[in-house]
Write an enzyme that holds these catalytic residues in place. Structure first.
Site, mmCIF file in Angstrom:
data_model
loop_
_atom_site.group_PDB
_atom_site.id
_atom_site.type_symbol
_atom_site.label_atom_id
_atom_site.label_comp_id
_atom_site.label_asym_id
_atom_site.label_seq_id
_atom_site.Cartn_x
_atom_site.Cartn_y
_atom_site.Cartn_z
ATOM 1 N N ASN A 186 75.559 75.776 25.211
ATOM 2 C CA ASN A 186 74.299 76.480 25.474
ATOM 3 C C ASN A 186 74.464 77.423 26.651
ATOM 4 O OD1 ASN A 186 72.108 75.155 23.683
ATOM 5 N ND2 ASN A 186 73.347 73.457 24.468
ATOM 6 N N GLU A 196 75.276 79.300 22.292
ATOM 7 C CA GLU A 196 73.898 79.203 21.798
ATOM 8 C C GLU A 196 72.964 79.801 22.836
ATOM 9 O OE1 GLU A 196 72.694 75.325 20.544
ATOM 10 O OE2 GLU A 196 74.279 75.179 19.035
ATOM 11 N N GLU A 235 68.407 71.823 13.336
ATOM 12 C CA GLU A 235 68.571 70.822 14.397
ATOM 13 C C GLU A 235 67.422 69.812 14.354
ATOM 14 O OE1 GLU A 235 68.637 73.076 18.105
ATOM 15 O OE2 GLU A 235 66.486 72.843 18.274
HETATM 16 P P1 C2E Z 1 68.974 72.432 22.404
HETATM 17 O O1 C2E Z 1 70.165 73.270 22.716
HETATM 18 O O2 C2E Z 1 68.044 72.943 21.376
HETATM 19 O O3 C2E Z 1 69.578 71.022 22.017
HETATM 20 C C1 C2E Z 1 69.002 70.156 21.109
HETATM 21 C C2 C2E Z 1 68.252 69.030 21.805
HETATM 22 O O4 C2E Z 1 67.685 68.181 20.820
HETATM 23 C C3 C2E Z 1 69.147 68.125 22.626
HETATM 24 O O5 C2E Z 1 68.344 67.641 23.694
HETATM 25 C C4 C2E Z 1 69.460 66.995 21.663
HETATM 26 O O6 C2E Z 1 69.848 65.800 22.310
HETATM 27 C C5 C2E Z 1 68.131 66.851 20.978
HETATM 28 N N1 C2E Z 1 68.242 66.282 19.638
HETATM 29 C C6 C2E Z 1 69.288 66.316 18.789
HETATM 30 N N2 C2E Z 1 68.996 65.726 17.627
HETATM 31 C C7 C2E Z 1 67.719 65.287 17.720
HETATM 32 C C8 C2E Z 1 66.837 64.582 16.831
HETATM 33 O O7 C2E Z 1 67.160 64.244 15.704
HETATM 34 N N3 C2E Z 1 65.578 64.319 17.293
HETATM 35 C C9 C2E Z 1 65.170 64.697 18.529
HETATM 36 N N4 C2E Z 1 63.930 64.385 18.893
HETATM 37 N N5 C2E Z 1 65.977 65.352 19.403
HETATM 38 C C10 C2E Z 1 67.226 65.650 18.992
HETATM 39 P P2 C2E Z 1 68.871 67.597 25.170
HETATM 40 O O8 C2E Z 1 70.296 67.182 25.198
HETATM 41 O O9 C2E Z 1 67.879 66.831 25.964
HETATM 42 O O10 C2E Z 1 68.823 69.111 25.614
HETATM 43 C C11 C2E Z 1 67.630 69.780 25.725
HETATM 44 C C12 C2E Z 1 67.845 71.242 25.934
HETATM 45 O O11 C2E Z 1 68.437 71.501 27.211
HETATM 46 C C13 C2E Z 1 68.792 71.864 24.933
HETATM 47 O O12 C2E Z 1 68.122 72.140 23.735
HETATM 48 C C14 C2E Z 1 69.223 73.124 25.662
HETATM 49 O O13 C2E Z 1 68.254 74.144 25.528
HETATM 50 C C15 C2E Z 1 69.215 72.653 27.102
HETATM 51 N N6 C2E Z 1 70.596 72.371 27.490
HETATM 52 C C16 C2E Z 1 71.351 71.278 27.252
HETATM 53 N N7 C2E Z 1 72.585 71.411 27.782
HETATM 54 C C17 C2E Z 1 72.611 72.638 28.354
HETATM 55 C C18 C2E Z 1 73.617 73.397 29.064
HETATM 56 O O14 C2E Z 1 74.764 72.969 29.259
HETATM 57 N N8 C2E Z 1 73.262 74.637 29.519
HETATM 58 C C19 C2E Z 1 72.028 75.169 29.311
HETATM 59 N N9 C2E Z 1 71.766 76.397 29.774
HETATM 60 N N10 C2E Z 1 71.080 74.504 28.638
HETATM 61 C C20 C2E Z 1 71.357 73.250 28.163
HETATM 62 MG MG MG Z 2 71.471 74.282 21.714
HETATM 63 MG MG MG Z 3 67.787 73.899 19.923
#
Ligand code: C2E
Ligand code: MG
Ligand code: MG
Length: 400
Positions: A235, A267, A354
């Site tokens: 991301n 992404e 997703e």
């Molecule tokens: P995202 O990139 O849209 O990632 C998908 C989020 O949905 C992830 O949450 C993932 O754990 C969660 N997810 C996956 N499958 C499911 C599912 O079946 N149900 C539900 N309810 N959730 C699911 P996460 O890991 O909490 O990350 C949230 C957001 O934080 C990410 O959304 C992304 O926008 C951001 N993020 C995460 N890592 C990074 C990073 O390294 N850099 C940046 N800039 N943003 C990040």
């Molecule tokens: Mg993502």
């Molecule tokens: Mg996403």
């Protein structure tokens, strides 16, 4: 530190290596020595003992229960004061484990690569500090300030977890998405939801991206060595893309890690904060030219800027989980998905859904022609070292 008063346990599945380690410890004058051939055996010995041992030396790559699971049991049940990880694994993986253990409140004396040598072992054990009664209590608050975030970056507390992306058609694992977790000592594991925004505001999100990209490349190589060739998505927030030097930096970083930009999909998520569209367009075009894949994340939820980005050479579109959720019963969600898939086909973009959580959502998205699925129905995000085992176990849902 005098070793004669300490109880040390060696957990290692190779008999020869275990004996070697015990021998070295004996030569160093260690007090009581215990040994176990795997995590399960070690846990039952420790539980029976009823008193924590001082130091555990453990291998990471063990049958039955791997080292990471073992370490989390140690920490949660307070079965040891300190651990030293001994493993032939990639340095970046060792660092990850080290950070996890620390987050659980375990002292980590260090990670020693195999083969073990006397000097490194002595250095590691020398770092042990017997704990008094005043040891840090667990705090559940998740408040933090910019200094905590900076220190976290410096101390390598930000760790990439990985969630697989699989083909609807064949079930094959095409890639993974790296998702950051903050293993904050004394505070447990913090979700990106709580800190990404602040990192963006404080200008820390670019260093974070670099950390994640480096860890991801480390795992891509480790997986490839075991025969698993994949792409990985990282991301990147719009803020990073306002810096015109970022394309070169990310390219160099991937090359220095012995990977190729074509293995990485960036992404892009929209932010509420105003961005300089001209600069961002320039940077995205250059990233694409260098071979990175570009994905539009959370498609359908954004503000207006992506409309202006319609001429960006995106390669993938990710349908946001808010539309996937309940799509089998919500006609409106289904319509948005159909329209998004149609648009993606016309623009020749790969499509990923997703947040696929149920069999019904899987079936619907598949029937609508979406190409890849990501979500809890397939797997939750996991530490990188678990991915090869997961892929071996994974079976796509059977047709009914
Ligand atoms: P995202 O990139 O849209 O990632 C998908 C989020 O949905 C992830 O949450 C993932 O754990 C969660 N997810 C996956 N499958 C499911 C599912 O079946 N149900 C539900 N309810 N959730 C699911 P996460 O890991 O909490 O990350 C949230 C957001 O934080 C990410 O959304 C992304 O926008 C951001 N993020 C995460 N890592 C990074 C990073 O390294 N850099 C940046 N800039 N943003 C990040
Ligand atoms: Mg993502
Ligand atoms: Mg996403």
């Amino acid at each position: 530190m005098e070793l004669s008063g300490l109880t040390i346990m060696v957990v290692e599945d190779h008999d020869f290596q275990r004996r070697m380690t015990l021998r070295l410890l004996k030569d160093l004058g260690a007090g009581t020595l215990l040994e176990a051939a795997n995590g399960r055996e070690a846990l039952s010995m420790l539980t029976d003992r009823g008193e924590p041992v001082d130091i555990i030396l453990c291998d990471l790559d063990m049958p039955e229960m791997d080292g990471v699971e073992f370490i989390s049991h140690l920490a949660i049940n307070q079965l040891a004061q300190a651990v030293t990880v001994v493993s032939a694994m990639e340095v970046s993986i060792l660092n990850t484990v080290e950070t996890m253990a620390r987050a659980y409140g375990l002292q980590v004396l260090g990670a020693i690569a195999k083969p073990l040598n006397l000097q490194e072992l002595t250095n590691c054990l020398g770092r042990f500090q017997p704990r008094g009664n005043d040891h840090e209590a667990y705090v559940t608050r998740t408040e933090f300030n910019v200094e905590d975030l900076k220190r976290g970056l410096k101390e390598r507390e930000f760790i990439a977890f990985f969630q697989p992306k699989v083909s609807f058609e064949t079930g094959e694992v095409h890639g993974v998405e790296a998702l950051v977790r903050w293993f904050r000592p004394g505070h447990g594991v913090i979700s990106p939801f709580y800190f990404i925004h602040q990192m963006e505001l404080e200008g820390l999100v670019t260093p974070l991206t670099e950390v994640l990209l480096t860890q991801t490349c480390g795992y891509l190589k480790a997986w490839a060595r075991r025969g698993f060739l994949m792409t990985a998505s990282v991301n990147i927030s719009m803020h990073c893309l306002e810096d015109v030097s970022i394309a070169d930096r990310l390219h160099d970083l991937v090359k220095e890690s012995d990977c190729e930009p074509k293995q990485i999909i960036l992404e892009v998520t929209e932010t509420e904060v105003m961005i300089d569209v001209a600069k961002v367009l320039n940077v995205l075009a250059r990233l694409r030219l260098k071979g990175f894949g570009l994905s539009i994340d959370d498609f359908g939820t954004g503000y207006s800027s992506l409309q202006q980005l319609s001429n960006v050479p995106f390669t993938e579109l990710k349908i946001d989980q808010s539309f996937v959720k309940d799509s089998p019963t919500q006609p409106r969600h289904r319509t948005i998905i159909e329209t998004s898939l149609d648009l993606a086909r016309k623009l020749k973009l790969k499509t990923v859904a997703e947040g696929v959580e149920t069999r019904a959502e899987w079936d619907l998205l598949k029937s609508l022609g979406c190409q890849q699925a990501q979500g809890y129905f397939i797997a939750r995000p996991m530490p990188g070292h678990q991915m090869p085992e997961w892929i071996q176990m994974w079976q796509a849902p059977e047709e009914v």
